[in-house]
Design a protein around this motif. Sequence first.
Motif, PDB file in Angstrom:
ATOM      1  N   GLY A 125       0.826  -1.232   0.057  1.00  0.00           N
ATOM      2  CA  GLY A 125       0.025  -0.061  -0.056  1.00  0.00           C
ATOM      3  C   GLY A 125       0.812   1.115  -0.025  1.00  0.00           C
ATOM      4  N   GLN A 126       2.084   1.210  -0.477  1.00  0.00           N
ATOM      5  CA  GLN A 126       2.707   2.525  -0.680  1.00  0.00           C
ATOM      6  C   GLN A 126       2.628   3.171  -1.761  1.00  0.00           C
ATOM      7  OE1 GLN A 126       5.396   3.185   1.675  1.00  0.00           O
ATOM      8  NE2 GLN A 126       5.095   1.387   2.760  1.00  0.00           N
ATOM      9  N   PHE A 127       2.753   4.607  -1.439  1.00  0.00           N
ATOM     10  CA  PHE A 127       2.173   5.606  -2.512  1.00  0.00           C
ATOM     11  C   PHE A 127       3.685   5.988  -3.299  1.00  0.00           C
ATOM     12  CE2 PHE A 127       1.756   9.805  -4.423  1.00  0.00           C
ATOM     13  CZ  PHE A 127       0.403   9.770  -4.984  1.00  0.00           C
ATOM     14  N   GLU A 128       3.952   5.505  -4.375  1.00  0.00           N
ATOM     15  CA  GLU A 128       5.258   5.871  -5.133  1.00  0.00           C
ATOM     16  C   GLU A 128       4.816   6.720  -6.220  1.00  0.00           C
ATOM     17  OE1 GLU A 128       7.516   1.541  -4.399  1.00  0.00           O
ATOM     18  OE2 GLU A 128       6.571   2.056  -6.246  1.00  0.00           O
ATOM     19  N   TYR A 129       6.003   7.872  -6.434  1.00  0.00           N
ATOM     20  CA  TYR A 129       5.499   8.768  -7.514  1.00  0.00           C
ATOM     21  C   TYR A 129       7.029   8.967  -8.282  1.00  0.00           C
ATOM     22  CZ  TYR A 129       6.828  12.543  -4.352  1.00  0.00           C
ATOM     23  OH  TYR A 129       7.496  13.276  -3.598  1.00  0.00           O
ATOM     24  N   VAL A 130       6.821   9.653  -9.622  1.00  0.00           N
ATOM     25  CA  VAL A 130       8.006  10.220 -10.064  1.00  0.00           C
ATOM     26  C   VAL A 130       7.468  11.709 -10.376  1.00  0.00           C
ATOM     27  CG1 VAL A 130       9.722  10.155 -11.925  1.00  0.00           C
ATOM     28  CG2 VAL A 130       8.972   8.138 -10.882  1.00  0.00           C
ATOM     29  N   LYS A 131       7.982  12.681  -9.896  1.00  0.00           N
ATOM     30  CA  LYS A 131       7.885  14.135 -10.113  1.00  0.00           C
ATOM     31  C   LYS A 131       7.968  14.493 -11.617  1.00  0.00           C
ATOM     32  CE  LYS A 131      10.018  17.364  -8.103  1.00  0.00           C
ATOM     33  NZ  LYS A 131      10.302  18.440  -7.120  1.00  0.00           N
ATOM     34  N   GLU A 154      11.484   3.931 -18.215  1.00  0.00           N
ATOM     35  CA  GLU A 154      12.378   3.443 -17.351  1.00  0.00           C
ATOM     36  C   GLU A 154      11.625   3.191 -15.970  1.00  0.00           C
ATOM     37  OE1 GLU A 154      15.844   6.619 -18.601  1.00  0.00           O
ATOM     38  OE2 GLU A 154      14.394   7.006 -17.113  1.00  0.00           O
ATOM     39  N   VAL A 155      10.530   3.806 -15.655  1.00  0.00           N
ATOM     40  CA  VAL A 155       9.732   3.696 -14.424  1.00  0.00           C
ATOM     41  C   VAL A 155       9.000   2.262 -14.360  1.00  0.00           C
ATOM     42  CG1 VAL A 155       8.028   4.266 -12.947  1.00  0.00           C
ATOM     43  CG2 VAL A 155       9.627   6.146 -14.239  1.00  0.00           C
ATOM     44  N   LEU A 156       8.466   2.125 -15.562  1.00  0.00           N
ATOM     45  CA  LEU A 156       7.637   0.641 -15.969  1.00  0.00           C
ATOM     46  C   LEU A 156       8.559  -0.491 -15.986  1.00  0.00           C
ATOM     47  CD1 LEU A 156       5.292   1.507 -18.848  1.00  0.00           C
ATOM     48  CD2 LEU A 156       4.745   1.130 -16.226  1.00  0.00           C
ATOM     49  N   GLU A 157       9.852  -0.295 -16.008  1.00  0.00           N
ATOM     50  CA  GLU A 157      10.875  -1.591 -16.232  1.00  0.00           C
ATOM     51  C   GLU A 157      11.662  -1.456 -14.919  1.00  0.00           C
ATOM     52  OE1 GLU A 157      12.606  -0.662 -20.069  1.00  0.00           O
ATOM     53  OE2 GLU A 157      10.942  -1.064 -21.332  1.00  0.00           O
ATOM     54  N   GLY A 158      11.523  -0.631 -14.053  1.00  0.00           N
ATOM     55  CA  GLY A 158      12.291  -0.527 -12.882  1.00  0.00           C
ATOM     56  C   GLY A 158      13.627   0.055 -13.048  1.00  0.00           C
ATOM     57  N   ARG A 159      14.113   0.570 -14.026  1.00  0.00           N
ATOM     58  CA  ARG A 159      15.263   1.324 -14.297  1.00  0.00           C
ATOM     59  C   ARG A 159      15.298   2.676 -13.432  1.00  0.00           C
ATOM     60  NH1 ARG A 159      15.910   2.258 -19.463  1.00  0.00           N
ATOM     61  NH2 ARG A 159      13.904   1.530 -20.197  1.00  0.00           N
ATOM     62  N   ARG A 160      14.316   3.002 -12.968  1.00  0.00           N
ATOM     63  CA  ARG A 160      14.001   4.448 -12.401  1.00  0.00           C
ATOM     64  C   ARG A 160      13.473   4.320 -11.023  1.00  0.00           C
ATOM     65  NH1 ARG A 160      12.790  10.438 -14.817  1.00  0.00           N
ATOM     66  NH2 ARG A 160      12.942  11.633 -13.073  1.00  0.00           N
ATOM     67  N   ALA A 161      14.027   4.661 -10.054  1.00  0.00           N
ATOM     68  CA  ALA A 161      13.420   4.376  -8.872  1.00  0.00           C
ATOM     69  C   ALA A 161      12.486   5.799  -8.364  1.00  0.00           C
ATOM     70  CB  ALA A 161      14.469   4.480  -7.593  1.00  0.00           C
ATOM     71  N   PRO A 162      11.310   5.582  -8.036  1.00  0.00           N
ATOM     72  CA  PRO A 162      10.424   6.272  -7.683  1.00  0.00           C
ATOM     73  C   PRO A 162      10.644   6.908  -6.230  1.00  0.00           C
ATOM     74  CG  PRO A 162       9.092   4.252  -7.176  1.00  0.00           C
ATOM     75  CD  PRO A 162      10.822   3.940  -7.787  1.00  0.00           C
ATOM     76  N   ASP A 163       9.990   8.147  -6.008  1.00  0.00           N
ATOM     77  CA  ASP A 163       9.760   8.381  -4.715  1.00  0.00           C
ATOM     78  C   ASP A 163       8.798   8.004  -3.867  1.00  0.00           C
ATOM     79  OD1 ASP A 163      12.179  10.355  -4.790  1.00  0.00           O
ATOM     80  OD2 ASP A 163      10.878  11.867  -5.831  1.00  0.00           O
ATOM     81  N   LEU A 192      -2.355  16.332  -0.540  1.00  0.00           N
ATOM     82  CA  LEU A 192      -2.631  17.057  -1.689  1.00  0.00           C
ATOM     83  C   LEU A 192      -1.564  16.634  -2.646  1.00  0.00           C
ATOM     84  CD1 LEU A 192      -4.370  18.820   0.484  1.00  0.00           C
ATOM     85  CD2 LEU A 192      -3.698  20.780  -0.758  1.00  0.00           C
ATOM     86  N   PHE A 193      -1.807  16.283  -3.762  1.00  0.00           N
ATOM     87  CA  PHE A 193      -1.053  15.928  -4.784  1.00  0.00           C
ATOM     88  C   PHE A 193      -1.282  16.503  -6.253  1.00  0.00           C
ATOM     89  CE2 PHE A 193       0.435  12.089  -7.483  1.00  0.00           C
ATOM     90  CZ  PHE A 193       1.739  12.494  -7.564  1.00  0.00           C
ATOM     91  N   ARG A 194      -0.226  16.644  -6.864  1.00  0.00           N
ATOM     92  CA  ARG A 194      -0.405  17.318  -8.512  1.00  0.00           C
ATOM     93  C   ARG A 194       0.082  16.057  -9.232  1.00  0.00           C
ATOM     94  NH1 ARG A 194      -2.408  22.041  -8.737  1.00  0.00           N
ATOM     95  NH2 ARG A 194      -1.889  23.804  -7.263  1.00  0.00           N
ATOM     96  N   GLY A 195      -0.962  15.267  -9.782  1.00  0.00           N
ATOM     97  CA  GLY A 195      -0.490  14.119 -10.636  1.00  0.00           C
ATOM     98  C   GLY A 195      -0.809  13.990 -12.028  1.00  0.00           C
ATOM     99  N   ARG A 196      -1.031  15.330 -12.682  1.00  0.00           N
ATOM    100  CA  ARG A 196      -1.077  15.463 -14.075  1.00  0.00           C
ATOM    101  C   ARG A 196       0.235  15.089 -14.683  1.00  0.00           C
ATOM    102  NH1 ARG A 196      -4.365  17.148 -18.132  1.00  0.00           N
ATOM    103  NH2 ARG A 196      -3.605  18.796 -19.699  1.00  0.00           N
ATOM    104  N   ASN A 197       1.127  15.527 -13.964  1.00  0.00           N
ATOM    105  CA  ASN A 197       2.591  15.388 -14.865  1.00  0.00           C
ATOM    106  C   ASN A 197       3.385  14.417 -14.041  1.00  0.00           C
ATOM    107  OD1 ASN A 197       2.118  17.091 -17.028  1.00  0.00           O
ATOM    108  ND2 ASN A 197       2.462  18.676 -15.914  1.00  0.00           N
ATOM    109  N   ALA A 198       2.943  13.702 -12.735  1.00  0.00           N
ATOM    110  CA  ALA A 198       3.739  12.980 -12.014  1.00  0.00           C
ATOM    111  C   ALA A 198       3.067  11.722 -12.254  1.00  0.00           C
ATOM    112  CB  ALA A 198       3.525  13.566 -10.445  1.00  0.00           C
ATOM    113  N   MET A 199       3.947  10.568 -12.642  1.00  0.00           N
ATOM    114  CA  MET A 199       3.134   9.286 -12.543  1.00  0.00           C
ATOM    115  C   MET A 199       3.631   8.682 -11.170  1.00  0.00           C
ATOM    116  SD  MET A 199       4.967   6.581 -15.275  1.00  0.00           S
ATOM    117  CE  MET A 199       5.189   4.862 -15.217  1.00  0.00           C
ATOM    118  N   HIS A 200       2.257   8.046 -11.004  1.00  0.00           N
ATOM    119  CA  HIS A 200       2.348   7.234  -9.536  1.00  0.00           C
ATOM    120  C   HIS A 200       1.583   6.299  -9.552  1.00  0.00           C
ATOM    121  CE1 HIS A 200      -0.975  10.113 -10.598  1.00  0.00           C
ATOM    122  NE2 HIS A 200      -1.690   9.476  -9.452  1.00  0.00           N
TER     123      HIS A 200
END
Length: 257
Positions: A168-174, A191-200, A211-219
């Motif tokens: 249940g961890q919320f992960e994102y790439v800003k 890169e994110v889908l294949e695990g080559r880039r670690a999310p925050d 409060l989260f801005r997710g329009r340009n942040a993949m999460h």
Amino acid sequence: MLKQIIQLDAHPLHQANYRQQCRDRLDRDGALVLRGFLAPQALAAVRAEGERHQHQAFYANSTHNVYLLKPDAAYADDHPRNRAVVSSKGCITDEEVPADSPLRTLYNAALFKDFLCEVLNERQLYPYADPLSSINLHYARTGQELGWHFDNSSFAITLLIQKPQGGGQFEYVKALRDADAGEMNFDGVAEVLEGRRAPDRLAIAPGDLVLFRGRNAMHRVTPTEGDATRMLVVLAYNAEPGVSLSETARMTFYGRV
């Protein structure tokens, strides 16, 4: 009434300095976590409501791409534009939230909406015109998750009510894309889908407002582990009055219109 719902000593929503601090943090990070926002008695009441009404939840499994768009035949199925991910959760809708729920009092409170407007840089906020979409309580049981995606809306407002034993961890790439400029950033998404880039990760505890801005942040939210159901409230507003979620979206998310 709000003193019984919000810990106003820690979160003085009426103070200009506090509002500015929140806005600066959201603008800087794309995410704002207000820890211990809900008063303990309000958190306990909402958790009890969630447990009491969980049998009414509509559970759905959906397959979608990161962009929440129909597949594009110009790209292969395994291309980042079309690659399928899975989301699964249960949901109870606005009309199933009790009239005396702390959630309804909070959602409609003028002070809360004024605070949100200033932090989000919106002139005014309005509820959905349809009877289902304004307040939703989401349930994620063992193995259920929210797949990688970008939001269509410019902001999201959530309250964690119950944390699972694991997952249940919320992960994102800003700032992974620029939707307004039409930039899709297929390479970055791959890169994110294949695990080559670690999310925050956002550390979120029960009672925290996010409060989260997710329009340009993949999460995403990772699969729930253990017997405890993850419970999360979504408080959904619009910048214009009279907006309804489409009937197709309502059937997909709620199983009815």
